[in-house]
Design a protein around this motif. Structure first.
Motif, PDB file in Angstrom:
ATOM      1  N   UNK A  61      56.368  23.067   9.626  1.00 24.26           N
ATOM      2  CA  UNK A  61      55.528  22.558  10.704  1.00 24.26           C
ATOM      3  C   UNK A  61      54.120  23.110  10.624  1.00 24.26           C
ATOM      4  N   UNK A  62      53.986  24.385  10.280  1.00 20.57           N
ATOM      5  CA  UNK A  62      52.665  25.007  10.177  1.00 20.57           C
ATOM      6  C   UNK A  62      51.875  24.438   9.010  1.00 20.57           C
ATOM      7  N   UNK A  75      59.395  24.944  20.585  1.00 22.08           N
ATOM      8  CA  UNK A  75      60.711  25.570  20.440  1.00 22.08           C
ATOM      9  C   UNK A  75      61.718  24.687  19.717  1.00 22.08           C
ATOM     10  N   UNK A  76      61.324  23.468  19.394  1.00 25.83           N
ATOM     11  CA  UNK A  76      62.262  22.546  18.758  1.00 25.83           C
ATOM     12  C   UNK A  76      62.779  23.045  17.410  1.00 25.83           C
ATOM     13  N   UNK A  77      61.963  23.665  16.544  1.00 21.54           N
ATOM     14  CA  UNK A  77      62.527  24.163  15.275  1.00 21.54           C
ATOM     15  C   UNK A  77      63.711  25.102  15.477  1.00 21.54           C
ATOM     16  N   UNK A  78      63.608  26.011  16.444  1.00 27.04           N
ATOM     17  CA  UNK A  78      64.726  26.923  16.691  1.00 27.04           C
ATOM     18  C   UNK A  78      65.947  26.159  17.171  1.00 27.04           C
ATOM     19  N   UNK A  79      65.753  25.171  18.049  1.00 28.30           N
ATOM     20  CA  UNK A  79      66.882  24.403  18.575  1.00 28.30           C
ATOM     21  C   UNK A  79      67.567  23.613  17.465  1.00 28.30           C
ATOM     22  N   UNK A 113      64.643  13.976  10.285  1.00 32.38           N
ATOM     23  CA  UNK A 113      63.263  13.487  10.365  1.00 32.38           C
ATOM     24  C   UNK A 113      62.995  12.712  11.644  1.00 32.38           C
ATOM     25  N   UNK A 114      64.048  12.295  12.338  1.00 34.40           N
ATOM     26  CA  UNK A 114      63.874  11.643  13.645  1.00 34.40           C
ATOM     27  C   UNK A 114      63.702  12.657  14.768  1.00 34.40           C
ATOM     28  N   UNK A 115      63.972  13.921  14.454  1.00 30.40           N
ATOM     29  CA  UNK A 115      63.920  14.973  15.467  1.00 30.40           C
ATOM     30  C   UNK A 115      62.728  15.896  15.262  1.00 30.40           C
ATOM     31  N   UNK A 116      62.435  16.224  14.003  1.00 28.92           N
ATOM     32  CA  UNK A 116      61.293  17.080  13.676  1.00 28.92           C
ATOM     33  C   UNK A 116      60.474  16.412  12.577  1.00 28.92           C
ATOM     34  N   UNK A 117      59.208  16.789  12.485  1.00 27.46           N
ATOM     35  CA  UNK A 117      58.312  16.183  11.500  1.00 27.46           C
ATOM     36  C   UNK A 117      58.526  16.848  10.141  1.00 27.46           C
ATOM     37  N   UNK A 118      59.114  16.085   9.231  1.00 26.17           N
ATOM     38  CA  UNK A 118      59.394  16.564   7.881  1.00 26.17           C
ATOM     39  C   UNK A 118      59.197  15.418   6.903  1.00 26.17           C
ATOM     40  N   UNK A 119      58.804  15.750   5.688  1.00 23.96           N
ATOM     41  CA  UNK A 119      58.809  14.763   4.614  1.00 23.96           C
ATOM     42  C   UNK A 119      60.244  14.614   4.129  1.00 23.96           C
TER      43      UNK A 119
END
Length: 245
Positions: A242-243, A117-121, A175-181
């Motif tokens: 993320x997918x 659910x982190x992406x929505x948050x 990038x510290x919260x979600x996995x992104x380039x």
């Protein structure tokens, strides 16, 4: 409105900076109340009790005034949203988020959320941080359409350097919260801010257009609620990244 005793030319660097700050503050008040589109250089000059020609000693055009406000808006929003993201990062002390004056709710909502659910948050945090800044949303729409078009190249360069630096800073915080380039994080910030500007114009809050949309059932589709619409767009982008792994 400034007194006439203040309308004499500012001669020292300090006085010039003070006069520029007064002009910027007046433009902020007028644009917040009436929207950027309706504010003229004459309006701003009258607000600070200056002749329009005298304004040109401090700013080359009306657009430069608002471009300066846009740069300041980027810095202010970036600092605020980076604080929220830091408070919401995995392992962050939830109490630190509670100490944030007005932006704590979104950061607090992210603490303890599942990875799924982190992406929505994160999307909601970004969207709400932008919607909380109506003038910045208005500026975001007008910057590429008008504000960069009637100023010197030096003014455009100064603005772009500021905006690019803040996009990078917010991207690093994301990038510290979600996995992104790095490129993906930059795209998320660019999408958030560009869509906030566009959706804000579509929503037309406080205008006759908005009242028309809300009063006519046949125009219900034209009523745009910016925060949930932007949250949905950003959430889809973040889930897609993320997918994609």
């Amino acid at each position: 409105m400034a007194s006439r005793s203040q309308s004499t030319r500012a001669r020292s660097p300090e006085a010039k900076r003070a006069r520029e700050a007064t002009i910027l503050a007046a433009a902020t008040r007028l644009a917040t109340a009436n929207g950027i589109r309706s504010v003229t250089l004459t309006d701003i000059a009258a607000e600070v009790d200056m002749h329009k020609s005298a304004m040109l000693r401090y700013f080359e055009t009306r657009e430069e005034i608002f471009l300066r406000l846009a740069a300041a808006g980027w810095v202010e929003w970036s600092q605020a949203v980076r604080t929220q993201l830091a408070d919401a990062a995995p392992g962050a002390d939830a109490a630190s988020a509670a100490d944030a004056a007005n932006d704590a709710s979104s950061a607090n909502a992210m603490n303890g959320v599942s990875h799924k659910s982190r992406p929505h948050a994160v999307a909601a945090l970004l969207a709400e941080s932008l919607v909380a800044r109506p003038l910045f949303c208005d500026l975001l729409a007008h910057t590429p359409m008008n504000l960069e078009r009637n100023v010197s190249l030096e003014s455009v360069r100064a603005f772009k350097l500021t905006a690019i630096a803040e996009v990078t800073a917010v991207g690093d915080a994301l990038r510290r919260v979600v996995t992104l380039s790095p490129a993906q994080a930059g795209n998320v910030v660019a999408t958030a801010t560009s869509m906030a500007g566009a959706l804000w114009q579509m929503a037309a809050p406080g205008t006759e257009l908005r009242r028309l949309y809300e009063s006519d059932p046949h125009l219900a589709h034209a009523v745009v609620d910016v925060a949930p619409r932007l949250t949905d767009i950003l959430g889809g982008l973040l889930r897609g990244y993320g997918a994609g792994g």
